[in-house]
Design a protein around this motif. Structure first.
Motif, PDB file in Angstrom:
ATOM      1  N   GLY A 157       0.807  -1.222   0.000  1.00 30.78           N
ATOM      2  CA  GLY A 157       0.000   0.000   0.000  1.00 30.78           C
ATOM      3  C   GLY A 157       0.837   1.267   0.000  1.00 30.78           C
ATOM      4  N   PRO A 158       0.192   2.420   0.139  1.00 31.38           N
ATOM      5  CA  PRO A 158       0.903   3.705   0.031  1.00 31.38           C
ATOM      6  C   PRO A 158       1.783   4.039   1.232  1.00 31.38           C
ATOM      7  N   PHE A 159       1.613   3.291   2.343  1.00 29.89           N
ATOM      8  CA  PHE A 159       2.323   3.652   3.576  1.00 29.89           C
ATOM      9  C   PHE A 159       3.422   2.673   3.968  1.00 29.89           C
ATOM     10  N   GLU A 165       5.651   6.870  13.507  1.00 29.66           N
ATOM     11  CA  GLU A 165       5.200   8.209  13.912  1.00 29.66           C
ATOM     12  C   GLU A 165       4.380   8.867  12.813  1.00 29.66           C
ATOM     13  N   LYS A 166       4.850   8.755  11.560  1.00 29.21           N
ATOM     14  CA  LYS A 166       4.140   9.381  10.435  1.00 29.21           C
ATOM     15  C   LYS A 166       2.808   8.688  10.143  1.00 29.21           C
ATOM     16  N   LEU A 167       2.724   7.398  10.443  1.00 32.25           N
ATOM     17  CA  LEU A 167       1.473   6.660  10.213  1.00 32.25           C
ATOM     18  C   LEU A 167       0.309   7.228  11.026  1.00 32.25           C
ATOM     19  N   LYS A 168       0.629   7.855  12.160  1.00 36.64           N
ATOM     20  CA  LYS A 168      -0.419   8.418  13.031  1.00 36.64           C
ATOM     21  C   LYS A 168      -1.084   9.640  12.424  1.00 36.64           C
ATOM     22  N   ALA A 192      -4.281   0.014   2.342  1.00 36.82           N
ATOM     23  CA  ALA A 192      -3.368   0.906   3.069  1.00 36.82           C
ATOM     24  C   ALA A 192      -3.103   0.413   4.490  1.00 36.82           C
ATOM     25  N   SER A 193      -4.115  -0.192   5.122  1.00 41.64           N
ATOM     26  CA  SER A 193      -3.985  -0.670   6.508  1.00 41.64           C
ATOM     27  C   SER A 193      -3.530  -2.130   6.587  1.00 41.64           C
ATOM     28  N   ASP A 282       3.221  -2.276  13.020  1.00 40.33           N
ATOM     29  CA  ASP A 282       2.692  -1.009  12.493  1.00 40.33           C
ATOM     30  C   ASP A 282       1.399  -1.202  11.706  1.00 40.33           C
ATOM     31  N   PHE A 283       1.174  -2.405  11.227  1.00 34.46           N
ATOM     32  CA  PHE A 283      -0.047  -2.725  10.468  1.00 34.46           C
ATOM     33  C   PHE A 283      -0.738  -3.914  11.150  1.00 34.46           C
TER      34      PHE A 283
END
Length: 316
Positions: A157-159, A165-168, A192-193, A282-283
């Motif tokens: 996905g895009p993330f 930190e940026k994921l928040k 994305a998730s 993170d996911f």
């Protein structure tokens, strides 16, 4: 000539299915279409294909059943997104018609019911998701008893490269920018998730009767390898093609034959393929999917419902 009914004809699966029919008018014809709310587009498509149509937002299950009886399809492509796709899948199988299934929730929410219905009516369920289509074809070629492990690929996905930190701080606009696929809002956010990959893990467990410990996920940003199987001798076999949903849809429409296609063959020259471990901390939706399989029972229904509500809240 195969008669095709497309459920969810205005979405990405439906649109790609209709494109195949346009290119192969001697192989397929569209006998009926459904859309959720886009009446204008449904009317245009029904006129183009000279077929019956139904707006599912205004009609109940009985209307879908009547549409199937009226149009007499040989195969139904279910491209409906979300839990709304479950009942139409059930209706198709009750009519003893082959189901080309792109609706994950049918498998995640009610596989035991769906599987027993298909077996009772001697009806085929053919996966259309690119990952499960790949596994389905690889297992058919290798033999079920020879396969020891399934490896499902994920674009990430895009993330995939964003820090914790940026994921928040990601926005809806950020989440809708998928690097590889052009899909509807819900499935794009699921990608994305990695909830989408979680749903696919649950699907693979059920479709192919494979325990959680024998299912792996690998992040593959180029989306060229659609999934792999490992055979008992330790060898890996992959299905590789350009990231185009017309490939798995065509495979489902022509099953059990392996017919020559008009689609451009994949070339290995100048291609780069990379593979990474998923970041499950993170996911976490991916991690929860494996826990759901192990917990069994109705946990997968809760997983799916919680995700649908969370996605809807995020969109709004």
């Amino acid at each position: 000539m195969k008669k095709v009914l497309v459920l969810g004809c205005t979405g990405s699966i439906g649109t790609n299915t209709l494109e195949i029919v346009r290119n192969l008018p001697n192989e397929f014809c569209v006998c009926a279409l459904t859309a959720h709310t886009n009446k204008q587009k449904l009317d245009v498509l029904c006129n183009e294909f000279n077929c019956h149509g139904l707006l599912t937002s205004e009609n109940n299950a009985a209307a879908i059943s009547e549409l199937i009886e009226k149009s007499a399809p040989d195969i139904v492509v279910n491209g409906i997104a979300g839990a709304a796709g479950l009942e139409p899948s059930k209706i198709v199988l009750e009519h003893k018609i082959s189901l080309a299934l792109a609706n994950k929730e049918t498998v995640v929410m009610a596989w035991s019911l769906i599987k027993s219905l298909a077996e009772k009516n001697s009806t085929e369920i053919i996966p259309v998701d690119s990952e499960h289509s790949a596994i389905f074809n690889l297992i058919n070629q290798a033999g079920k008893d020879n396969v020891s492990e399934l490896i499902i690929t994920a674009s990430g996905g895009p993330f995939r490269n964003l820090s914790s930190e940026k994921l928040k701080k990601v926005t809806l606009e950020d989440a809708l920018k998928h690097p590889t696929w052009n899909m509807g809002k819900k499935i794009t956010i699921d990608s994305a998730s990695l909830a989408n990959k979680g749903l696919e893990v649950i699907e693979a467990n059920r479709l192919f009767d494979m325990p959680a410990e024998k299912i792996k996920v690998v992040v593959h940003p180029q989306s060229l390898v659609h999934s792999l199987v490992r055979t008992n001798d330790g060898m890996l076999y992959a299905q590789i093609s350009d990231p185009d949903m017309k490939h798995p849809i065509y495979s489902a429409l022509t099953y059990p034959e392996n017919k020559k296609t008009y689609l451009k063959p994949f070339e290995l020259f100048d291609q780069t393929m990379t593979f990474y471990k998923p970041r499950t901390e993170d996911f976490p939706m991916l991690k929860y999917a494996f826990e759901t399989i192990k917990a069994s029972g109705s946990y997968s229904i809760a997983y799916n419902a919680a995700n649908e509500i969370a996605v809807d809240a995020f969109i709004n």
